[in-house]
Design an enzyme around this catalytic site. Structure first.
Site, short mmCIF file in Angstrom:
data_model
loop_
_atom_site.label_atom_id
_atom_site.label_comp_id
_atom_site.label_asym_id
_atom_site.label_seq_id
_atom_site.Cartn_x
_atom_site.Cartn_y
_atom_site.Cartn_z
N SER A 143 47.53 30.56 46.04
CA SER A 143 48.36 31.14 44.99
C SER A 143 48.82 32.55 45.34
CB SER A 143 47.60 31.15 43.67
OG SER A 143 47.20 29.86 43.29
N HIS A 197 46.92 36.98 42.07
CA HIS A 197 48.33 36.63 41.85
C HIS A 197 49.20 37.89 41.82
CE1 HIS A 197 47.07 32.63 39.72
NE2 HIS A 197 46.74 32.67 40.99
#
Length: 259
Positions: A143, A197
């Site tokens: 991610s 993230h």
């Protein structure tokens, strides 16, 4: 009219030659082989995770490769990049690989394979650096790199918005919506490394802002040609600079932890 008068002209003179139509020639887009290789390697790594766990009863790959702060402080610095190869579940893997396939192919064709690979690695590295600096929780997954790709796509559209014309605003709004939605889901869910993230977004944004393609439209006798004003060497220089900055921040935390 005198039919024998040589000065007479044909009632239907030939039409004047028209110039060739203008066309826009874009840089040759490579096949997105890096995207497919990353996808394949990541899937294989997850199969290995399952195989090792089934044969030994332990999650050895996760133990040796995921982001675990104590081990990074002890000197296992590879854990700042190897988590992008691992995933925690089939759904986790499927979601990230779908995003990579959907977004990565087109972006690789715009960035070029080498620059795209650097982007993927830099975003993954910075994502794990930020996670290491802020949260003590272990983490794994691609991610960090995926968020970096999304950020780079937004920067690419913005820096070339004049060539995209009226569609640029809608494209940017769609990219921002994707980012905000995923950050919201991460913030309201358990077991998701939202700091990773955000770090991936930061790494992808910085890389694309200073090293992503900036197109210029040049007029030629055949039409218009789009050229990239950024040197491929800039991508390597920017990558080194970002990695050095991230590494210095990591070393600073390690020194403070040992003080």
């Amino acid at each position: 009219m005198n039919p024998f008068d040589s000065s007479d002209r044909s009632p239907n003179p030939p039409a004047e030659s028209t110039p060739p139509p203008r066309r826009v020639v874009r840089p040759k887009a490579p096949q997105p082989m890096v995207t497919f290789v990353i996808l394949g390697v990541t899937v294989v790594m997850y199969v290995l995770q399952l195989a090792v766990q089934a044969s030994t009863g332990n999650q050895l790959l996760e133990l040796y490769l995921m982001k675990i702060n104590e081990y990074i402080i002890a000197g296992q610095y590879w854990r700042l990049i190897t988590p992008v190869l691992l995933h925690g579940s089939p759904l986790h893997l499927a979601f990230n690989m779908y995003a990579l396939y959907a977004i990565g192919r087109g972006l690789e064709q715009q960035f070029g394979s080498r620059r795209y690979l650097l982007l993927y690695l830099v975003a993954g590295f910075i994502g794990n650096v930020v996670s290491f600096l802020i949260t003590p929780n272990p983490s794994l997954g691609a991610s960090t790199s995926i968020f970096g790709i999304v950020a780079a796509e937004g920067v690419f559209i913005y820096q070339n918005r004049e060539l995209f014309g009226s569609s640029a605003r809608a494209m940017l709004s769609n990219t921002l919506l994707v980012v905000m939605l995923n950050l919201f889901l991460g913030a309201t869910s358990t077991g998701i490394d939202n700091w990773g993230h955000l770090g991936g977004l930061l790494g992808g944004f910085a890389f694309a802002w200073f090293a992503g393609p900036v197109w210029n439209l040049n007029q030629t006798i055949y039409g218009y040609q789009i050229t990239d004003t950024r040197s491929p060497r800039a991508a390597l220089i920017v990558s080194i600079a970002i990695v050095v900055i991230g590494s210095l921040l990591v070393l600073q935390k390690i020194m403070l932890a040992g003080a």
